[in-house]
Design an enzyme around this catalytic site. Structure first.
Site: not given
Length: 814
Positions: A356, A544-545
């Site tokens: 990922h 988002k992160r």
């Protein structure tokens, strides 16, 4: 409603409130009404759930086990109702009972059992597996507190426990009958066998009991209910009574402490050895529990382990579950006496690995000392896998120590978990076309040359049931009215919306829905943050992160740049902007937390400056989570996807925004590349360097001072970080200033924030121009929704099932 009658449902809710809480509906809290409704609906789900697993067992079908440290499921209730096609009826039931359905749904906790895209992707995949009637389990950890609940205090992130289990867990079913023992530490003894070989036995170990909790994953419009299995650690013995009676209370409770800390928190801070040890224990814990249970289930039906790859697939969701390779070998060799070569052939056929990220911190490495002490038998197995792999390398490349050191699973005192996953799997996939090419040509080039047949791409996707049907019901209803409802299970059908981009009436209704969503979000921001935002402004959202490569810092620096322009020229002709951020920073990631403080400091100044006449507002939404995303994404005009090119594997937030008619401003990175291909360059705002150009900059030298000297806007924005504009303590943000210009212990401006700034600012003026043309903007928004068919997780999962898992469809008949 054909599943359960409305009157019957009302009676069930009334009875549940009475039985569970000794109350009438009128006196029940929202939390109590929610739980009562869950138990009523769960009756319907459980019948399907039992039938699904009975058929899997009777037909002895192949099952995929999706192994993941994270499952960011979001709230179960509303999504289950959508997929049962009961949502409207249940809402009517509550209306007729005089109860606000939205209040009931909001009473459900939103467990933070994931950190971001990785966990949300896993959730989308499980939902698609059920909707496509594919046999599957998701397997992970039942964290008591998840990652953490984020609070913002004086602009700083503060982490507090996310106590999602506080009021019970109506969805989880504890399965004591499937409990297994997981062992840590001790030593390994070789016991001679009659054939002259050895059996390896772990002794003097500590252990915990792994107990599974099963959660239903409901398929849309069918009878399939798959299972999310989350493991919880319990002590094998509650209390060492002998030690307690001797007054050694700490030793008496040692096992209880080990078990409780093991499944307390997702990703403990691992800057210290205790944190690293706990994280390694967590990974082995859920992998060992899952593999043990899978093999026990297999042995109930089969005696020939050569059949295992025809019945079981393990998908490793990133490197965290790569221990599955070694644990499966341990169970096959140690507990079932298979010869090594046979066990290794079976293991490779069963396991498949999804990469990922190319970020170094996610390609996990473990110190040999820690690994061997904590998992002595697993360490021996990894050593043997590595020994045989090195022989394979020597055979292919000759005695090339540099090559072997570069590729070995164990080298320089570390165990490289990504390499273990690659060597022990039959498939290695990236998650976007660009990402896979980077893996093949750069990050994993040596392995691609060795095993080209293993590498493939599976572009990520999202489930339209959660991210449009549930989160943006008015738009979903409009789409269904125009093209029918088949798009709910076949997202390619959205292509039929393309002609409607030229339809004046459709454009008007599409944009009216967007405006209603913006008004609802503005109201929510006012209620929760006390900030007035203008629904007629451009809602520009980055959620988002928080990581430096995702470049929230570029976004907020550009906001500072705009603010400076407005201060110099209050009459600046610009469409008002509302910049909305949402992000959690890892608890130990100091610089990321400093960026959160900067965003909040800028918001404090900008939002309270009357001289700019409200042309810019900045909002940081705390505790970003799935239920908050469902409010933000339908209201977005602009989707910020601005990672440094070549750093983001895929992204799925970009797909959710696109599906809901937001326009992307982004680099040619991750799945942005494929989004651009689908919508056309005229319907997206692309800026910045390409991945190849970034690579060349890394190799050819880059001096951010050149940008600083040549670009006044950049220079003024950076200066405002250290001149007291946003905080009287001029040293507060100096670390960010130094990191961009001088490196601050690393490479200066490592993620090219300053290099890409000018083109980013140019793209924002392009947005300003496009937004003024209402007809053009509406067409662009509609085209984004119409062209998002490729990005359904149904498509992704179908590819996994056909090309990696060889998984059958099982039509469940009730």
């Amino acid at each position: 409603m054909n599943l359960i009658g409305k009157e019957e449902l009302k009676n069930m809710i009334r009875e549940n409130v009475k039985t569970l809480y000794r109350k009438t509906l009128e006196h029940a809290t929202a939390e109590e009404l929610y739980q009562a409704a869950v138990f009523a609906v769960r009756d319907v789900i459980t019948d399907k759930w039992m039938k699904t697993h009975d058929e899997y067992y009777e037909k002895d079908v192949k099952v995929v086990y999706y192994l993941s440290m994270e499952f960011l499921m979001g709230r179960f209730f509303g999504n289950a109702l959508i997929n049962l096609e009961m949502f409207d009826e249940v809402k009517e039931v509550f209306d007729e009972l005089g109860i606000d359905y939205n209040v009931v749904e909001d009473a459900e906790p939103d467990p933070g059992l994931g950190n971001g895209g990785l966990g949300r992707l896993a959730a989308c995949f499980l939902e698609s597996l059920s909707t496509l009637a594919l046999p599957a389990y998701g397997c992970g950890i039942r964290y008591h507190y998840g990652i953490f609940e984020q609070r913002i205090e004086k602009g700083y992130q503060v982490e507090v426990p996310d106590n999602w289990l506080e009021n019970g867990d109506p969805w989880g079913i504890r399965r004591n009958e499937y409990a297994v023992e997981v062992k840590f530490g001790g030593n390994v003894r070789a016991v001679p066998k009659e054939n002259g070989e050895y059996k390896f036995v772990q002794e003097n170990y500590q252990s915990v009991t792994a107990i599974p909790y099963d959660y239903p994953v409901v398929g849309y419009g069918n009878n399939t209910v798959n299972t999310l299995r989350l493991w919880e650690a319990k002590p094998k013995n509650r209390l060492d009574l002998k030690s307690f009676n001797e007054g050694n209370y700490q030793k008496a409770a040692e096992e209880e402490l080990l078990a409780s800390t093991l499944t307390d928190v997702l990703y403990p801070a691992d800057e210290h050895i205790q944190g690293k040890e706990l994280r390694l224990r967590q990974q082995y814990f859920f992998i060992s529990a899952t593999v043990q249970r899978v093999i026990a289930r297999f042995k109930k039906m089969h005696t020939d382990f050569n059949e295992l790859p025809n019945k079981v697939a393990f998908q490793l969701n990133d490197t965290h579950p790569s221990m599955a390779v070694a644990e499966l070998m341990r169970i096959l060799v140690d507990e079932n006496d298979l010869p090594w070569d046979q066990a290794w052939d079976i293991t490779k056929k069963v396991c498949a690995y999804t990469n990922h990220t190319i970020m170094a911190e996610a390609l996990e490495k473990w110190p040999m000392e820690l690994f061997s002490r904590l998992l002595p038998r697993i360490y021996q197995i990894v050593e043997e896998i590595n020994r045989r792999f090195v022989l394979e390398l020597t055979e292919k490349y000759g005695n090339d120590p540099a090559k072997i050191r570069k590729m070995a699973i164990i080298a320089d005192g570390q165990i490289r978990m990504a390499y273990l996953a690659i060597v022990g799997s039959h498939s290695v996939n990236g998650v976007a076309a660009l990402h896979t090419e980077i893996l093949k040509n750069q990050e994993l080039k040596d392995f691609y040359e060795l095993y080209p047949e293993k590498f493939n791409n599976k572009t990520n996707g999202i489930t339209q049931r959660r991210w449009l049907v549930h989160s943006n019901k008015k738009l979903a209803d409009l789409i269904t009215e125009k093209i029918g409802k088949d798009w709910i299970t076949d997202l390619d059908q959205l292509e039929k919306l393309v002609p409607y981009a030229e339809d004046v009436e459709f454009r008007s209704r599409f944009m009216e829905i967007k405006k209603e969503n913006k008004i609802a979000l503005a109201k929510y921001i006012k209620e929760t943050k006390g900030i007035d935002v203008n629904p007629d402004s451009i809602f520009d959202i980055q959620v988002k992160r928080l990581h430096e490569y995702k470049r929230q810092l570029l976004n907020i620096l550009h906001v500072i740049g705009l603010y400076n322009q407005l201060k110099m020229n209050p009459g600046l002709d610009m469409v008002p902007r509302t910049f909305i951020f949402g992000a959690k920073a890892a608890a130990g990631y100091r610089r990321a937390k400093l960026i959160i403080k900067l965003i909040n400091a800028v918001a404090d100044v900008v939002n309270n400056d009357p001289t700019i006449h409200g042309k810019i507002k900045v909002v940081f939404m705390e505790n970003y989570r799935v239920s908050l995303a469902e409010k933000l994404i339908p209201a977005a005009d602009i989707s910020e996807q601005i990672s440094t090119a070549g750093k983001e594997a895929s992204g799925t937030g970009n797909m959710k925004f696109m599906l809901n008619g937001a326009l992307t401003i982004g680099t040619m990175d991750g799945a942005n590349v494929e989004i651009c291909e689908e919508v056309g360059r005229e319907n997206i705002f692309i800026f910045g360097m390409s991945a190849d150009e970034v690579q060349q900059k890394y190799q050819g030298g880059y001096d951010p001072w050149m940008v600083y000297n040549m670009n006044q806007e950049v220079r003024m924005a950076l200066t405002s970080l250290i001149d007291g504009t946003f905080d009287p303590d001029t040293n507060l943000f100096r670390e960010l200033y130094d990191a961009l210009l001088n490196g601050c212990g690393g490479r200066a401006d490592e993620y090219f924030v300053l290099e890409d700034y000018a083109d980013y600012a140019r793209a924002h003026w392009d947005i300003d121009k496009a937004y003024r043309d209402e007809e053009r903007w509406a067409k662009m928004a509609i085209m984004n929704t119409a062209k998002s068919g490729k990005f359904s997780s149904d498509r992704t999962i179908r590819q996994y099932a056909d090309e990696i898992w060889n998984l059958p469809t099982v039509d469940i008949k009730m």
